[in-house]
Design an enzyme around this catalytic site. Sequence first.
Site, PDB file in Angstrom:
ATOM      1  N   LYS A 134     -48.307 -71.166 -17.822  1.00 51.25           N
ATOM      2  CA  LYS A 134     -49.119 -71.015 -16.602  1.00 51.25           C
ATOM      3  C   LYS A 134     -49.610 -69.573 -16.473  1.00 51.25           C
ATOM      4  CE  LYS A 134     -44.917 -70.307 -13.904  1.00 51.25           C
ATOM      5  NZ  LYS A 134     -43.825 -70.996 -13.184  1.00 51.25           N
ATOM      6  N   ARG A 194     -39.519 -75.438  -2.157  1.00 55.56           N
ATOM      7  CA  ARG A 194     -40.837 -74.929  -2.526  1.00 55.56           C
ATOM      8  C   ARG A 194     -41.725 -76.105  -2.904  1.00 55.56           C
ATOM      9  NH1 ARG A 194     -41.813 -70.789  -7.550  1.00 55.56           N
ATOM     10  NH2 ARG A 194     -41.333 -72.719  -8.662  1.00 55.56           N
ATOM     11  N   TYR A 237     -54.907 -36.880  -7.066  1.00 51.83           N
ATOM     12  CA  TYR A 237     -55.083 -37.132  -5.632  1.00 51.83           C
ATOM     13  C   TYR A 237     -53.864 -36.696  -4.847  1.00 51.83           C
ATOM     14  CZ  TYR A 237     -59.111 -40.214  -6.518  1.00 51.83           C
ATOM     15  OH  TYR A 237     -60.316 -40.732  -6.872  1.00 51.83           O
ATOM     16  N   MET A 281     -57.349 -45.337 -10.156  1.00 52.59           N
ATOM     17  CA  MET A 281     -57.851 -46.658 -10.525  1.00 52.59           C
ATOM     18  C   MET A 281     -58.003 -46.822 -12.030  1.00 52.59           C
ATOM     19  SD  MET A 281     -61.348 -48.584  -9.346  1.00 52.59           S
ATOM     20  CE  MET A 281     -60.971 -48.546  -7.608  1.00 52.59           C
TER      21      MET A 281
HETATM   22  C1  LIG Z   1     -42.662 -70.860 -13.712  1.00 59.82           C
HETATM   23  C2  LIG Z   1     -41.773 -72.050 -13.778  1.00 59.82           C
HETATM   24  C3  LIG Z   1     -40.936 -72.225 -14.883  1.00 59.82           C
HETATM   25  C4  LIG Z   1     -40.691 -71.142 -15.896  1.00 59.82           C
HETATM   26  O1  LIG Z   1     -39.902 -70.159 -15.275  1.00 59.82           O
HETATM   27  P1  LIG Z   1     -39.389 -68.848 -16.033  1.00 59.82           P
HETATM   28  O2  LIG Z   1     -38.497 -68.203 -15.047  1.00 59.82           O
HETATM   29  O3  LIG Z   1     -40.608 -68.037 -16.310  1.00 59.82           O
HETATM   30  O4  LIG Z   1     -38.713 -69.278 -17.266  1.00 59.82           O
HETATM   31  C5  LIG Z   1     -40.258 -73.434 -14.990  1.00 59.82           C
HETATM   32  N1  LIG Z   1     -40.382 -74.389 -14.031  1.00 59.82           N
HETATM   33  C6  LIG Z   1     -41.148 -74.229 -12.933  1.00 59.82           C
HETATM   34  C7  LIG Z   1     -41.226 -75.297 -11.919  1.00 59.82           C
HETATM   35  C8  LIG Z   1     -41.865 -73.046 -12.768  1.00 59.82           C
HETATM   36  O5  LIG Z   1     -42.621 -72.870 -11.679  1.00 59.82           O
END
Ligand SMILES: *Cc1c(COP(=O)(O)O)cnc(C)c1O
Length: 342
Positions: free
Chosen positions: A35, A130, A241, A289
């Site tokens: 992701k 969640r 800065y 930046m």
């Molecule tokens: C992001 C995520 C993972 C992977 O988690 P890591 O801590 O990066 O290994 C697995 N399952 C769900 C539901 C996630 O949101």
Amino acid sequence: MAQAHLTIDLGAICRNWQALDALSAPEVETAACVKANGYGLGAAKVGTALRDAGCKTFFVAVAEEGAALRPYVGDSVRIGVFGGHMEGDAALITAHRLIPMLNAPEQVVRHMTQAPDAPYGAQLDSGMNRLGMEADQWAASQADLNPVLVMSHLACADEPEHPMNAQQLAAFKDMINQTNAPVSLAATGGTLLDPDYHFDLTRPGIGLYGGAPFSAAEPVVRLSIPVIQTRDLQVGETVGYGNTWTADRPSKIATISAGYADGLIRAMGRDMALWSDGVRCPLVGRVSMDLITVDVTDLGHTPAMLDILCREQGVEDLAAAADTIGYEILTSLGNRYARSYV
Ligand SMILES: *Cc1c(COP(=O)(O)O)cnc(C)c1O
């Protein structure tokens, strides 16, 4: 060229995946989370490399990420979507053979009406609050469902002693005791816990990319930033800065070509350093930046580049200096870098 170089070691990602895979029993499948564009490192490249290394299941956050990934990884692998089946996703799910992890009764209804022939998973809430169906929602619908995976997610797996782990494990076991589908609970943190947490499939993300809590991970990224200019300062001169740094000795200052717009967040200022062939060169003044100023006095020469991610200083060191986590450092890495893959 003033563009900084981000080198991503796909071999190291594959070896990290294999090392995580080796932590669970041979019959446990190890998937990969790609992701957020492969935690900022490029989902297409990471996905292709991991597929070639033997990974058969990938997870993304939203259907659009899955659709973008599919052409690169081909049809032989599964792509699961943690966000489930949102309104408007049916065409993507069907066209790209995505597997939504349905997380609420509304999603179940939507899937059954809009993509009834497409395989799906069920996502359960075991206490994180969640994503996922609550125990009563799952109990009410599970008899009518035929998911290809039943999953939940741990809130505190990076703290092995945290009582929440056992509490979620017990809650998850209660919820799955009637299911015949394969089940999954562990991300990276859960993979590092004992085998009770592994079930049929683990789904690590951060560990693949070299981040905590997988402390045995091989580093994956190197970030080298060109020096645009150097200058010699006398005692009492200030840098950057707000005049936050003052030379207390005759100093050589290098100005390098990256800043907070490239994900080198301003908060990491005070404790940060850059590296040149094993020599630590402290960051001085504020991160701006597009530029960072560095004390290279002790280096004895003017370097062409300075490294901010390297053997001496990994993603977690940068995260600690900015009071954040490796996940945020990786996913913030900017678009201006020249990216190369080895
Ligand atoms: C992001 C995520 C993972 C992977 O988690 P890591 O801590 O990066 O290994 C697995 N399952 C769900 C539901 C996630 O949101």
